[in-house]
Design a protein around this motif. Structure first.
Motif, PDB file in Angstrom:
ATOM      1  N   LYS A 576      -6.835  12.530  49.278  1.00 18.54           N
ATOM      2  CA  LYS A 576      -7.383  11.315  48.663  1.00 18.54           C
ATOM      3  C   LYS A 576      -6.760  10.066  49.267  1.00 18.54           C
ATOM      4  O   LYS A 576      -7.441   9.052  49.472  1.00 18.54           O
ATOM      5  CB  LYS A 576      -7.169  11.357  47.150  1.00 18.54           C
ATOM      6  CG  LYS A 576      -8.030  12.407  46.450  1.00 18.54           C
ATOM      7  CD  LYS A 576      -7.813  12.403  44.943  1.00 18.54           C
ATOM      8  CE  LYS A 576      -8.721  13.413  44.275  1.00 18.54           C
ATOM      9  NZ  LYS A 576      -8.529  13.453  42.809  1.00 18.54           N
ATOM     10  N   TYR A 577      -5.461  10.148  49.556  1.00 19.35           N
ATOM     11  CA  TYR A 577      -4.800   9.018  50.218  1.00 19.35           C
ATOM     12  C   TYR A 577      -5.370   8.818  51.626  1.00 19.35           C
ATOM     13  O   TYR A 577      -5.703   7.693  52.036  1.00 19.35           O
ATOM     14  CB  TYR A 577      -3.292   9.271  50.284  1.00 19.35           C
ATOM     15  CG  TYR A 577      -2.605   8.609  51.451  1.00 19.35           C
ATOM     16  CD1 TYR A 577      -2.273   7.258  51.412  1.00 19.35           C
ATOM     17  CD2 TYR A 577      -2.306   9.338  52.607  1.00 19.35           C
ATOM     18  CE1 TYR A 577      -1.652   6.646  52.495  1.00 19.35           C
ATOM     19  CE2 TYR A 577      -1.690   8.739  53.687  1.00 19.35           C
ATOM     20  CZ  TYR A 577      -1.365   7.394  53.636  1.00 19.35           C
ATOM     21  OH  TYR A 577      -0.767   6.795  54.703  1.00 19.35           O
ATOM     22  N   ALA A 578      -5.479   9.913  52.376  1.00 22.75           N
ATOM     23  CA  ALA A 578      -5.923   9.823  53.770  1.00 22.75           C
ATOM     24  C   ALA A 578      -7.358   9.313  53.862  1.00 22.75           C
ATOM     25  O   ALA A 578      -7.691   8.576  54.799  1.00 22.75           O
ATOM     26  CB  ALA A 578      -5.807  11.194  54.442  1.00 22.75           C
ATOM     27  N   GLU A 579      -8.210   9.680  52.917  1.00 27.24           N
ATOM     28  CA  GLU A 579      -9.587   9.188  52.936  1.00 27.24           C
ATOM     29  C   GLU A 579      -9.618   7.661  52.857  1.00 27.24           C
ATOM     30  O   GLU A 579     -10.422   7.019  53.529  1.00 27.24           O
ATOM     31  CB  GLU A 579     -10.376   9.793  51.772  1.00 27.24           C
ATOM     32  CG  GLU A 579     -10.755  11.248  51.975  1.00 27.24           C
ATOM     33  CD  GLU A 579     -11.493  11.819  50.771  1.00 27.24           C
ATOM     34  OE1 GLU A 579     -12.245  12.799  50.949  1.00 27.24           O
ATOM     35  OE2 GLU A 579     -11.323  11.286  49.656  1.00 27.24           O
ATOM     36  N   ARG A 580      -8.749   7.093  52.042  1.00 26.28           N
ATOM     37  CA  ARG A 580      -8.699   5.631  51.924  1.00 26.28           C
ATOM     38  C   ARG A 580      -8.166   4.998  53.208  1.00 26.28           C
ATOM     39  O   ARG A 580      -8.665   3.968  53.663  1.00 26.28           O
ATOM     40  CB  ARG A 580      -7.818   5.223  50.742  1.00 26.28           C
ATOM     41  CG  ARG A 580      -8.361   5.639  49.392  1.00 26.28           C
ATOM     42  CD  ARG A 580      -7.594   4.957  48.267  1.00 26.28           C
ATOM     43  NE  ARG A 580      -6.173   5.261  48.291  1.00 26.28           N
ATOM     44  CZ  ARG A 580      -5.606   6.272  47.667  1.00 26.28           C
ATOM     45  NH1 ARG A 580      -6.360   7.120  46.963  1.00 26.28           N
ATOM     46  NH2 ARG A 580      -4.296   6.477  47.722  1.00 26.28           N
TER      47      ARG A 580
END
Length: 768
Positions: A576-580
């Motif tokens: 979820k962090y990497a998607e942002r």
């Protein structure tokens, strides 16, 4: 550069507008057998291919717009347009690029179809994010001015507003201008009524009126009126765009109006505004915008009629728009003449009222916290730090804070020195209150840690015992220690709890230094692994995945069931962090896969959708992506081949010795902009970040390369040449994603919080 995309069911009206504009130039065609075809022939080709599917989003109208003052020749603009279409997935679709010269902004229009030759439809999922990433990549490549990356920051597209009374019957030009403005308004704000929408579009010369059919159905119509002789006929909302029809908008308004969060936002804003009124003795009406923005971070706009201020409109961070009278009649400017009644008196803070004293206490507490956080090492408990800190340090952070500068600006000139004395007099009381409060919190925190240790041992999360000292690793990971039948904080003797565990052996080695941030993250993870009800639990952050690197001797003892549970939790948080983080660079679903692959994550497709795994976790551990993201990845034309090629990337990372969390950590620090820490890892420990070469190149150009050079210059003369060769090889490998790796001992978070020593000073009073 800003790109706008509008989807539609027909293309004839769009082509008539784009190709019928005076002074237009066709820059070229994409995926046609010749560049010498006529516009009429291209229209037939586009219409024929678009009709092969019944989707309502058959056609796309795209505009690429440069800011004022920037110029591109036709050949370059066409080249940029082709690269943009390739990035957006339209590289194999027929399209036309047309340049208009009727506005101050240089811009082109591109018309294409979402329907492929085989009748299937291109995926438009994530089109907004892909659009942003595509034009930002082109900005970097061609040296264009950067554009905003969020809906809230984006300016409205005013470039097509007619300025003269020409082409009054040009409903296509009117329709596309209204589409652009309304789409941006509805993305930026959570509108709740036609009246509110009318107020928001009024500055852009758009008029809105509600209509009613013979059957009683409520509709809406739009028109242009710039109050300077240009006025168009009203166009029915469904003809502007089906999503802008009356019933569609009313449905959206109802959803926004029924939100359970709406009353909370009203209550919060009302409290913030009342607090502001209580702080000031007088406010000049025209100063209110700046006062609320700097003091409460509230964006407002005064509602004026001629020279008269009738009130103000609040543009909240929640994306809701409120009128002042909607919150409360007591905050209306007309009802608070005691504050706003005298425009000749400067805006002044009332330093005698209760709110001012509360503000003084608040700023002092913030200064204590800031000085603690920014200390070279957060040694000891916060309460210990409060007791021994030199007041000059608190004073330094206080005077540098924006909140203090705000107060200082609006305090009367003859009371500036009095303001400082107020802070100095309040310092002892605030320090003592803060010390007592933090002491109580620390006592409760120690009890919580003790209870958590009991749950961890009871559920056998780790295979630890009293023999061999392994249980001490568990204590250390939670920031506590065991001594003489007592549990204490690792860095303080102030608090203790009785714990009759018996004699514990010391392990052969312990982690030299553990940051408080990693202790907090580990505490959060262990709570999730031991609690059955997780609804109200705070979820771990992306740093959870690095805990096995920080506490290797503990996590290697984690039992298999909990290890798989932990890996799933950590994977979810990191994905979820990497998607942002990837969003500004992600131009297609292939980029989505490539960016994760470069970090050591890969995807598998099964009956339940796509699962993501990593080379850092057990093969059986995985996190299932959402169905929406799964549909996004399914749109990759050669999906099977893309998934198969992941093996080559993963094997390359393993062969290079980069299947280690320290390489992922280096990439994480790079993305956070902590270039000095990353430069140390490059030059001292020979650790390469696991990042895609495009993202690495971006960070090199934005400060990473400079930080590496500075790190090199700090080396001693003896090792300078060796480090220079190593750094040069590292920089080269970043773009090749391969390099020989030298394994060295690595202390996970040492580069983030260096173990510096500092003097302990005590003070008795605050001085300025």
């Amino acid at each position: 550069m800003i790109g706008n995309i509008i989807y539609g069911e027909t293309c004839q009206g769009t082509l008539n507008y784009v190709l019928g504009k005076g002074g237009m130039r066709i820059l070229g065609y994409g995926n046609t057998f010749s560049q010498d075809i006529t516009p009429k022939f291209f229209g037939s080709v586009l219409h024929f291919q678009g009709q092969r599917n019944a989707t309502k989003n058959r056609y796309a109208h795209i505009s690429l717009n440069l800011p004022h003052g920037e110029h591109l020749d036709d050949a370059t603009f066409f080249k940029i347009s082709k690269e943009y279409m390739d990035s957006m997935g339209y590289g194999e679709q027929p399209y036309v690029v047309v340049r208009h010269t009727d506005t101050k902004h240089e811009h082109v229009h591109i018309v294409t179809t979402n329907v492929k030759e085989d009748g299937k439809v291109l995926s438009i999922f994530n089109s907004y994010r892909r659009n942003i990433a595509a034009h930002q990549a082109l900005e970097r490549k061609y040296g264009l001015s950067p554009s905003p990356s969020t809906k809230q920051e984006r300016e409205l597209p005013l470039y097509r507003l007619p300025e003269l009374k020409l082409d009054v019957d040009n409903t296509q030009g009117t329709r596309f201008y209204i589409q652009d403005v309304l789409n941006t308004i509805l993305q930026k704000y959570k509108v709740r009524s036609f009246e509110e929408l009318a107020r928001l579009v009024r500055p852009y010369h758009i008029e809105i009126k509600q209509t009613k059919s013979k059957s009683g159905r409520i509709g809406v119509a739009y028109g242009l009126n710039n109050q300077q002789g240009y006025r168009t006929r009203f166009i029915n909302g469904s003809k502007v765009h089906r999503q802008l029809s009356g019933p569609k908008l009313q449905k959206m308004f109802d959803i926004h109006s029924r939100s359970k969060q709406l009353p909370m936002h009203r209550k919060r804003l009302l409290k913030q505004i009342e607090t502001t009124y209580n702080l000031f003795k007088t406010i000049k009406p025209h100063d209110l915008e700046e006062v609320l923005r700097k003091y409460q971070n509230i964006d407002i706009k005064l509602d004026t009629k001629g020279d008269t201020i009738e009130g103000y409109t609040i543009f909240d961070k929640s994306r809701y728009v409120f009128r002042e009278r909607e919150l409360s009649k007591d905050i209306r400017m007309l009802n608070r003449m005691d504050i706003f009644g005298n425009d000749d008196v400067p805006t002044t803070i009332d330093i005698e009222n209760k709110q001012f004293k509360l503000e003084v206490h608040k700023l002092l507490k913030e200064a204590f916290r800031t000085s603690y956080i920014k200390s070279q090492k957060q040694e000891g408990l916060y309460s210990d730090y409060i007791a021994r800190i030199n007041p000059k340090k608190v004073s330094t952070h206080l005077l540098e804070s924006k909140s203090f500068l705000f107060l200082h600006r609006y305090v009367p000139k003859d009371q500036k020195e009095y303001l400082k004395r107020v802070f100095a007099n309040a310092y002892p009381k605030v320090r003592d209150e803060l010390y007592i409060r933090e002491t109580k919190k620390e006592e409760e925190t120690l009890k919580n840690k003790f209870r958590l240790i009991g749950k961890v041992l009871e559920k056998q999360v780790f295979n630890v015992g009293t023999k061999g000292g392994s249980v001490r690793h568990l204590f250390q990971s939670l920031g506590v220690r065991y001594h003489d039948n007592e549990i204490l904080f690792a860095d303080s003797n102030k608090h203790s709890l009785p714990a009759h565990i018996g004699k514990l052996d010391f392990p052969n080695s312990m982690e030299d230094y553990v940051s408080k941030a990693s202790v907090r993250e580990n505490h959060l993870v262990l709570e999730m692994l031991t609690e059955e009800n997780l609804e109200n639990r705070k979820k771990p952050t992306a740093t959870a995945i690095f805990l096995p690197m920080v506490f290797p001797r503990l996590f290697e003892r984690m039992n298999n069931n909990h290890k798989q549970q932990f890996d799933t939790i950590a994977l979810e948080a990191y994905v979820k962090y990497a998607e942002r983080v990837h969003a500004p660079f992600e131009k297609s679903p292939k980029d989505y896969v490539a960016f994760f692959n470069a970090k050591g994550f890969y995807f598998e497709k099964g009956e339940k959708g796509f699962r993501v795994k990593s080379i850092y976790t057990n093969h059986s551990a995985s996190y299932t992506l959402s169905k929406r993201t799964g549909r996004y990845l399914d749109s990759i034309p050669n999906l099977a081949l893309v998934l198969q090629e992941q093996d080559k990337v993963m094997n390359g990372l393993v062969e290079d010795g980069r299947d280690n969390l320290k390489n992922l950590w280096a990439g994480y620090l790079t993305e956070k902009g902590l270039y000095n820490s990353v430069a140390y890892m490059f030059t001292k420990e020979n650790i390469d970040p696991n990042l895609h070469k495009e993202i690495v190149q971006h960070h090199l150009e934005n400060g990473l390369q400079k930080a590496i050079r500075e790190a090199i210059t700090k080396k001693s003369t003896i090792e300078h040449n060796r480090v220079l060769r190593k750094s040069a090889a590292t920089l080269s490998s970043l773009l090749d994603n391969r390099d020989e790796n030298i394994e060295e001992a690595y202390n996970g978070f040492k580069d983030e919080l260096t173990d510096w020593k500092k003097r302990k000073k005590r003070g008795r009073g605050l001085s300025f």
